[in-house]
Scaffold this active site. Structure first.
Site, PDB file in Angstrom:
ATOM      1  N   HIS A  86     -14.642  -0.797  -9.407  1.00 14.95           N
ATOM      2  CA  HIS A  86     -14.706  -2.255  -9.358  1.00 14.95           C
ATOM      3  C   HIS A  86     -14.213  -2.842 -10.674  1.00 14.95           C
ATOM      4  O   HIS A  86     -14.514  -3.978 -11.016  1.00 14.95           O
ATOM      5  CB  HIS A  86     -16.129  -2.738  -9.115  1.00 14.95           C
ATOM      6  N   ASP A 143     -26.062  -1.205  -3.328  1.00 10.33           N
ATOM      7  CA  ASP A 143     -25.964  -0.289  -2.187  1.00 10.33           C
ATOM      8  C   ASP A 143     -27.269   0.484  -2.013  1.00 10.33           C
ATOM      9  O   ASP A 143     -27.774   0.637  -0.890  1.00 10.33           O
ATOM     10  CB  ASP A 143     -24.815   0.712  -2.386  1.00 10.33           C
ATOM     11  N   GLY A 159     -18.963  -2.148  -0.587  1.00 12.36           N
ATOM     12  CA  GLY A 159     -18.083  -3.298  -0.675  1.00 12.36           C
ATOM     13  C   GLY A 159     -16.721  -2.994  -0.081  1.00 12.36           C
ATOM     14  O   GLY A 159     -16.276  -1.855  -0.087  1.00 12.36           O
ATOM     15  N   SER A 160     -16.049  -4.032   0.438  1.00  8.31           N
ATOM     16  CA  SER A 160     -14.661  -3.865   0.863  1.00  8.31           C
ATOM     17  C   SER A 160     -13.758  -3.812  -0.369  1.00  8.31           C
ATOM     18  O   SER A 160     -14.203  -4.035  -1.497  1.00  8.31           O
ATOM     19  CB  SER A 160     -14.260  -5.020   1.780  1.00  8.31           C
ATOM     20  N   GLY A 161     -12.484  -3.515  -0.144  1.00 12.64           N
ATOM     21  CA  GLY A 161     -11.540  -3.432  -1.247  1.00 12.64           C
ATOM     22  C   GLY A 161     -11.224  -2.009  -1.671  1.00 12.64           C
ATOM     23  O   GLY A 161     -10.431  -1.794  -2.581  1.00 12.64           O
ATOM     24  N   HIS A 162     -11.874  -1.030  -0.987  1.00 10.66           N
ATOM     25  CA  HIS A 162     -11.650   0.380  -1.313  1.00 10.66           C
ATOM     26  C   HIS A 162     -10.959   1.105  -0.162  1.00 10.66           C
ATOM     27  O   HIS A 162     -11.003   2.322  -0.077  1.00 10.66           O
ATOM     28  CB  HIS A 162     -12.984   1.076  -1.604  1.00 10.66           C
TER      29      HIS A 162
END
Lengths: 333, 333
Positions: free
Chosen positions: A219, A110, A54-57
């Protein structure tokens, strides 16, 4: 929600456009499906090293694409697994004929999607190995995970495997490096605040002004415990004890100590954190021979830190020191 | 106040202890008075490049001490100028006999104390030049400043002057590089949130949930205007227009575009910001030939960004590309 964004649904695309403008010397950005590959991919005869999530990391994973680290990264929507077609296209794009390593963080989505992509790639005669990183000692199962979550060791695996691939080691050898990191790395994190996923628009969880959460996931998954805010030194003890006792580490072991900002915690606090973590490691007889300090595997703007300890052998130290040229980590080149 | 600290009065000391543990290969940390010097200082026959200022802006300045950038940095208390004795001792510690350049951000306390230190050093037969950076186009005078504030260009000056000094250029030549940056760089910032100074314990200013402040200073000094939160693209236009029209830049100019996090803004938003800034620069005919993106000159955990545009000539590009080895910026070595 206070963020420097336009429409929430466009954040990842616009971020990738920014990366494409900023780093054409390092990477090519593909859209629909979205993935980032090093600008000279595929490198013939070299194992391709791929990760994603996921993006955001950020900077993980797109910021680690380049010479000596990842060949490709597949960004999903914020905190959402990328899809098998992204991973398949990335796998094909960086296939130099020596096989592909998928470095996968242990989250159910994932795992499932990388497995599907690996099967599809094998159907096209691309050899794929997958290694799942599950280094977070905080909890056994979690909101999106069976078993332990994959966190900070992932970035260390990307660096070491990228260096091994650059030396033209075989797929099995590069995957062995990844398995060594999986076995020898342990992490734990904590949060002072929540973060806000753009398309949700409100904080993922509530954490009162006098409270913190120990063992949080990247998350915002629940950790071990909530308690009143303590001093940095007490917090670092609460993170280091479970890490050190889990492996276990032995006196005299050489380690890499990685102190990571969750995104909203500034560097001045990371060094206060590093100070105590270093002292605790040293008190246990560990030799901190390498380190990494900064916002590396983040949770949007969450305030908090995670600590990762990786036991190093001589080969791993050489791989860590090898040249790397990415937007997020760079030295020697 | 939610911070990873112990006692507020110990934050800077414990941060410096963390830096000393983390980077013994790069720097030596001196306490009482506090300053950070590169580990091989003094380098004989090389101009010593020194900067300093209040803490809370990390990695600036201590994170930029090392080969190819600063010889020394003097950290004051959070958001408080360092004292003349810190600067004098740092000046003496890195004096390799070729003179010393003080790179000073335009804040009244910094100016006064660096001047006093320079006078004292000259009294000890050390040649000192000072260049004051005042690149913030937001306001003419400010809370702690007569004239414009010194912000993002400072770090760029540190990189270019550090590279020039490494080439063994003379003090006048290194100072000329700094004056070139002073003349050719412009910056402006904005805040989504305030920050909290540890020993104060509450936010420096109130900014309602739907408001932002354009033209903010790095200590929370008032900016040009408060207004309802706008989109990233609109915000970037509000920052880029005053920067570009101030110099002015000409179509065809080569520039370095620097998008900086104030500390609490994560990388995903910086790339969304970079995207629009790059497009605006390009629309004006500017050629973005180098860039810098990240938390570089921060205001503790403040959420927000600043943008710096530096016009580059061929020599400046070569100095930018020269090897640098510091905790905060590193490449080529």
């Amino acid at each position: 929600m206070k963020k420097l964004i336009n429409k929430p649904e466009n954040v990842v695309r616009e971020e990738l456009e920014g990366i494409a403008y900023a780093h054409p010397d390092l990477v090519k950005v593909h859209f629909d499906p979205n993935f980032v590959v090093r600008s000279d991919a595929p490198v013939k005869g070299k194992v391709g090293v791929i990760s994603g999530g996921g993006s955001g990391h950020e900077p993980m994973h797109g910021g680690f694409v380049g010479i000596g680290m990842l060949d490709a990264a597949c960004p999903g929507a914020v905190f959402t697994s990328p899809t098998p077609d992204q991973m398949l296209e990335a796998t094909k794009a960086v296939n130099g004929g020596a096989g592909i390593l998928h470095i996968v963080k242990n989250y159910t989505g994932d795992i499932m999607n990388f497995e599907m992509a690996a099967d599809l790639a094998r159907g096209q005669n691309i050899e794929v190995e997958s290694v799942v990183i599950d280094d977070d000692v905080a909890v056994k199962d979690s909101l999106y995970t069976a078993g332990r979550r994959g966190v900070g060791s992932t970035v260390l695996a990307e660096k070491l495997c990228g260096a091994a691939a650059e030396q033209k080691r075989s797929l099995k050898e590069v995957a062995d490096v990844c398995r060594k990191v999986k076995d020898a790395g342990r992490s734990m994190g904590m949060a002072l605040t929540s973060c806000t996923v753009p398309h949700v628009g409100k904080p993922t969880f509530d954490l009162p002004e006098d409270q913190m959460e120990i063992g949080i996931g990247i998350h915002g998954e629940p950790g071990r415990t909530r308690m009143p805010l303590k001093s940095a030194d007490e917090i670092v003890e609460m993170l280091m004890e479970p890490i050190i006792s889990d492996l276990p580490y032995k006196s005299g072991d050489q380690v890499l100590l990685f102190v990571n900002s969750m995104g909203g915690t500034p560097l001045i606090e990371l060094y206060v954190t590093y100070r105590k973590a270093h002292e605790i490691a040293t008190k246990h007889g560990l030799k901190v021979v390498r380190n990494l300090i900064g916002p590396i595997i983040t949770s949007l703007e969450m305030a908090g830190v995670s600590i990762t300890l990786l036991k190093l052998d001589g080969d791993m130290i050489k791989l860590w020191d090898a040249p790397v040229k990415t937007a997020g980590l760079r030295w020697g080149i």
